[in-house]
Design a protein around this motif. Structure first.
Motif: not given
Length: 152
Positions: A11-18, A23-24
């Motif tokens: 989820d951290l990776t997804s938040a960073m990509k988004a 959130r990140a």
């Protein structure tokens, strides 16, 4: 590696990509707290999901307390930020018990221990039974308050 830690990292990776900075940032703080706990003590160790849940509970409580303090101090913007961080952390915790469910668990524990006759002296016995049942699912203060109320 624990499944909860994997989920947090994904989820951290997804938040960073988004490019979701809030959130990140929150997930980074949680991962830092987990990493810190893993290397604390004499030997580094891999934390279980239960241990990670304990850390998440502690971090969420810190955010709620900070939000209350900021709100009382008139810093609403900072209070909102802390509340939002607590909401992100809460997503990774087990479903919280309602007040009625807590009251039912307390009643059962009092009946099991026979603590009704002893009154407040039996609070430790009752909490000893309730703590494992409510860990990560209810605030310890709320459980203790209900025990006090029922032991009276």
């Amino acid at each position: 590696m624990s499944s909860l830690k994997d989920r947090l990292r994904t989820d951290l990776t997804s938040a960073m990509k988004a490019r979701d900075k809030d959130r990140a940032g929150t997930l980074r703080m949680v991962m830092a707290a987990i990493s810190e706990a893993e290397v604390a003590g004499k030997e580094a160790k891999e934390l279980s999901d239960d241990e990670i849940t304990t850390i998440l509970t502690r971090e969420a409580k810190k955010r709620r307390e900070a939000a209350t303090a900021f709100a009382e101090g008139g810093r609403t913007e900072q209070a909102e930020k802390e509340t939002a961080e607590a909401a992100v952390i809460t997503e990774y915790l087990p479903a919280q018990l309602s007040a009625e469910e807590i009251a039912d668990l307390v009643s059962q524990a009092i009946a099991t221990t026979g603590a009704a006759e002893e009154g407040m002296r039996a609070m430790g016995k009752v909490m000893g039974i309730l703590t494992p049942q409510t860990k990560g699912r209810a605030d310890g203060g709320a459980v203790a308050a209900e025990v006090r109320k029922q032991l009276g």
